[in-house]
Enzyme design. Structure first.
Site, mmCIF file in Angstrom:
data_model
loop_
_atom_site.group_PDB
_atom_site.id
_atom_site.type_symbol
_atom_site.label_atom_id
_atom_site.label_comp_id
_atom_site.label_asym_id
_atom_site.label_seq_id
_atom_site.Cartn_x
_atom_site.Cartn_y
_atom_site.Cartn_z
ATOM 1 N N CYS A 131 -21.553 -69.513 -27.536
ATOM 2 C CA CYS A 131 -21.846 -69.050 -26.180
ATOM 3 C C CYS A 131 -23.117 -69.706 -25.649
ATOM 4 O O CYS A 131 -24.227 -69.275 -25.959
ATOM 5 C CB CYS A 131 -21.981 -67.526 -26.198
ATOM 6 N N CYS A 134 -25.404 -67.521 -23.606
ATOM 7 C CA CYS A 134 -26.193 -66.548 -24.377
ATOM 8 C C CYS A 134 -27.371 -67.223 -25.061
ATOM 9 O O CYS A 134 -28.458 -66.673 -25.125
ATOM 10 C CB CYS A 134 -25.362 -65.910 -25.493
ATOM 11 N N ASP A 135 -27.130 -68.405 -25.630
ATOM 12 C CA ASP A 135 -28.097 -68.944 -26.595
ATOM 13 C C ASP A 135 -28.785 -70.234 -26.170
ATOM 14 O O ASP A 135 -29.684 -70.709 -26.858
ATOM 15 C CB ASP A 135 -27.388 -69.176 -27.941
#
Ligand code: NDP
Length: 307
Positions: A131, A134-135
């Protein structure tokens, strides 16, 4: 025996729960393997209407959960292992628990695919991610690898170029599945270097507990090489979570549930919502919308069959 059971607690399942609970159907939500679904592993959601400053994915999903609880939704943890949809009431098994329901809403979502090499699994959360949203932030100024040849891989590589100093985009073929415009955007990005046709053999280095590089095999030349990187983003698509329904619910060639007239499946009284039946839009808002439709149809079905 329940009126309605909802499988999955992502955006689609929780919206279905809010509607079903407000219709006095006392729904039961079975949480699944990833409670909260994909929003629970996202950061800022900027395109969910009603939040002009954006909202954190986990907060949005927690709000939906509270809203569903407020109207009388019951939650149980556990993932469905088998179902019998051949007659009503439908029977569901989750580990040692069995459930029966008059109507069923399947909102079990889709999960990110992994490459399947051992070291990849061991380093998830330690440099390996599925993701980018997300990261990505964790890889500011670092060299990373993105794997995949579809639109997701192009989009993630382009997005990650905001943070990373260099991105090697690896794909197993010389031809790309991605749309022309997204491929061209990635190609034109000076931070992105495209490497084909390569397959990932190993993510280095499990013994050090973090990503230091990716060993790849060029399938034309049969030569292995190591690309130094501190992060690996696997962007090779998603698989719908439909295994327990094989042979009972109609699926397309990729395993997504086929619906008609909105959320109806081939079994009367079984409805599907969210990413488990949508590989095209895959948005929080479309999942929520289809969850709403599934609950309304479930309510209509129960009214016509059980009152
Ligand atoms: P796709 O199925 O389109 O692409 C997956 C890619 O990963 C393919 O290139 C495939 O290779 C590769 N792949 C699959 N399995 C492996 C493996 N085991 N090892 C190595 N490579 C592998 O998935 P996407 O997630 O990219 O896209 C899904 C859908 O969502 C598409 O319809 C896409 O258009 C859409 N989408 C649209 C976006 C947008 O318009 N903004 C953004 C993101 C997605 P191969 O080609 O060899 O099979």
């Amino acid at each position: 025996m329940r009126n309605v059971i909802i499988i999955g607690s992502g955006c689609a399942g929780l919206t279905a729960a809010i509607y079903a609970a407000r219709a006095n159907l006392s729904p039961l939500v079975l949480d699944g393997y990833e409670p909260g679904g994909q929003l629970s592993i996202t950061t800022l959601v900027e395109n969910f209407p009603g939040f002009p400053e954006g909202i954190q994915g986990p907060e949005l999903i927690e709000n939906m959960r509270k809203q569903a609880q407020h109207f009388g939704t019951e939650f149980k943890s556990g993932a469905i292992t088998s179902v019998d949809l051949s007659k009503r009431p439908f029977k569901l098994t989750a580990g040692n628990e069995t459930y029966e329901c008059a109507a069923l809403i399947v909102a079990s979502g889709a999960s990110a695919r992994l490459l399947g090499v051992d070291s990849e699994r061991k380093l998830i959360g330690h440099g390996v991610s599925t993701c980018a949203t997300c990261d990505g932030y964790f890889f500011r100024g670092k060299e990373i690898v993105v794997v995949g040849g579809g639109d997701t891989a192009m989009e993630e590589a382009t997005f990650l170029s905001r943070f990373a100093s260099k991105i090697t985009l690896m794909h197993r073929r010389n031809e790309f599945r991605a749309s022309k415009i997204m491929l061209e955007r990635a190609r034109a990005n000076p931070k992105i270097e495209i490497m084909t046709p390569v397959v990932v053999e190993e993510v280095l280095d499990v013994s050090k507990g973090g990503v230091e590089g990716v060993r790849v095999l060029n399938t034309d030349t049969k030569v292995s090489s190591v690309v130094p990187a501190e992060g690996l983003f696997v962007a090779i698509g998603h698989d719908p979570n439909t295994k327990p329904f094989v042979g009972q619910l109609t699926m397309d060639a990729n395993g997504y549930l086929v619906t008609h007239e909105g959320p109806k499946t081939n079994v009367e009284g079984v409805f599907a919502a969210g990413d488990v039946q949508d590989h095209v839009y895959r948005q929080a808002i479309t999942a929520a919308g289809s969850g709403c439709m599934a609950a309304i149809e479930a309510e209509r079905f129960l009214e016509s069959h059980h009152s």
